[in-house]
Scaffold this active site. Structure first.
Site, mmCIF file in Angstrom:
data_model
loop_
_atom_site.group_PDB
_atom_site.id
_atom_site.type_symbol
_atom_site.label_atom_id
_atom_site.label_comp_id
_atom_site.label_asym_id
_atom_site.label_seq_id
_atom_site.Cartn_x
_atom_site.Cartn_y
_atom_site.Cartn_z
ATOM 1 N N ASP A 79 -10.841 2.825 3.956
ATOM 2 C CA ASP A 79 -11.101 1.387 3.803
ATOM 3 C C ASP A 79 -12.594 1.101 3.653
ATOM 4 O OD1 ASP A 79 -9.218 -0.655 3.667
ATOM 5 O OD2 ASP A 79 -8.766 -0.606 5.815
ATOM 6 N N GLN A 130 -4.631 -1.642 9.656
ATOM 7 C CA GLN A 130 -4.485 -2.952 9.016
ATOM 8 C C GLN A 130 -5.057 -4.043 9.922
ATOM 9 O OE1 GLN A 130 -3.460 -3.410 5.905
ATOM 10 N NE2 GLN A 130 -3.657 -5.630 5.998
ATOM 11 N N LYS A 140 0.846 -1.206 0.000
ATOM 12 C CA LYS A 140 0.000 0.000 0.000
ATOM 13 C C LYS A 140 0.875 1.247 0.000
ATOM 14 C CE LYS A 140 -3.706 -2.524 2.272
ATOM 15 N NZ LYS A 140 -4.447 -2.883 3.464
HETATM 16 N N1 GUN Z 1 -6.560 -7.061 6.029
HETATM 17 C C1 GUN Z 1 -6.835 -7.801 4.944
HETATM 18 N N2 GUN Z 1 -7.399 -7.043 3.985
HETATM 19 C C2 GUN Z 1 -7.496 -5.793 4.492
HETATM 20 C C3 GUN Z 1 -7.995 -4.559 3.985
HETATM 21 O O1 GUN Z 1 -8.484 -4.459 2.848
HETATM 22 N N3 GUN Z 1 -7.912 -3.495 4.824
HETATM 23 C C4 GUN Z 1 -7.395 -3.594 6.070
HETATM 24 N N4 GUN Z 1 -7.368 -2.502 6.824
HETATM 25 N N5 GUN Z 1 -6.929 -4.714 6.576
HETATM 26 C C5 GUN Z 1 -6.982 -5.809 5.785
#
Ligand code: GUN
Length: 311
Positions: free
Chosen positions: A121, A98, A54
């Site tokens: 998100d 996350q 990311k």
């Molecule tokens: N863990 C697995 N996929 C994601 C996601 O799309 N966003 C976040 N914040 N954590 C994750």
């Protein structure tokens, strides 16, 4: 029949190029550089890889990013205090925590602490609920990416049978709501569904997010179906593998996504899109939409275009 490949890397490249232009324009016109803060609690190796992806993607399009790494033993109230500090910071436009979190954290309480203005998100209760009534501010990145892939390929959704395998909060459930918003006929299957094939065989569009390697074989797929594989699994040799038996199913389907190189690159790309939208909304400032007060005492006032990101 051999299916056409829906190449997530190629579609993501186009969207990222457009996103980079939006960043440049925002910086030139308003002096704002979109800024995403990613919070990683602990050192889960898989989470670390996702987070690094990311951060790298942000740099590619000119989005500023900050990684905040917190001790896995951090107290719940300290994590929430950190989020509230970022909510108040005017130079932070997006906040992402996350997942998963260490078990002593209440994930829903943590997600609700994020300002709805900065919830890139799309996991805050308001944004999740907004999907039901078509008023979401940020759509969750994976289903949003799937929608963009289908639209990019000109695959119609209205009136089609869509079967979703997997009912998670971050993929299956929001995917179902977004498909319903586009007038698809939706079935949602999960681990307790009896006779899965009975549902998958009906699908014009089959979306699989079960986390079970090769769950979907050719005999479960209708000839000419569009097959979207959200699964990311590792085989015993450490290679990535989806939830769909790609080689067999591609002989049946009209379109199929590969793993890797399908939905994965789209998910990160939609995070970039949401972050730029958040910064644009703040730059637009003036046009205000009143939201009900957040139950946790967060700001109830949202600026910007309602539902601009609803897919
Ligand atoms: N863990 C697995 N996929 C994601 C996601 O799309 N966003 C976040 N914040 N954590 C994750």
């Amino acid at each position: 029949m051999s299916a056409r490949i829906l190449d997530g890397r190629e579609i993501a490249r186009d969207i990222r190029a457009d996103t980079a232009l939006r960043v440049a324009e925002l910086t030139a016109k308003a002096g704002i550089v979109p800024h995403l803060v990613v919070i990683l609690v602990g050192g889960n190796p898989a989470s670390r890889v996702y987070v690094e992806n990311k951060i790298r993607a942000c740099a590619e399009v000119g989005i500023r990013s900050t990684l905040v790494t917190l001790d896995p033993g951090i107290a719940a109230q300290d994590l929430i205090a950190e989020i509230e500090r970022l909510n108040r910071s005017p130079d932070v436009h997006g906040i992402l925590v996350q997942l998963p979190l260490p078990p002593h954290h209440d994930i829903q309480a943590v997600l609700r602490a994020i300002s709805v203005h900065k919830d890139v998100d799309g996991f805050h209760l308001y944004n999740v609920g907004g999907l039901v009534v078509g008023r979401t501010i940020f759509s969750p990145c994976t289903p949003y990416g799937v929608m963009r892939m289908l639209d990019h390929a000109g695959i119609p959704v209205e009136g089609r049978n869509v079967t979703i395998v997997g009912a998670s909060n971050i993929v299956g459930k929001p995917m179902a709501l977004m498909m319903m918003a586009r007038d698809a006929t939706v079935s949602v299957c999960h681990a307790k569904t009896r006779d899965l094939a009975q549902y998958t065989i009906l699908a014009d569009i089959l979306i699989v997010a079960a986390g079970v390697p090769r769950l979907i074989g050719a005999q479960m797929v209708r000839t000419g179906a569009v097959v979207i594989d959200v699964g990311i699994n590792r085989d015993p040799q450490g290679r990535l593998q989806g939830d769909v038996d790609f080689d067999a199913v591609r002989e049946r389907a009209s379109y199929i996504t590969p793993v890797p190189g399908g939905v994965g690159p789209m998910t990160v790309t939609m995070l970039l899109v949401n972050t730029v939208s958040a910064a644009e909304r703040i730059a637009e400032g003036g046009r205000a939409l009143m939201l009900p007060e957040q139950p946790d005492g967060g700001p109830g006032r949202l600026t910007g275009r309602p539902g601009a990101d609803a897919a």
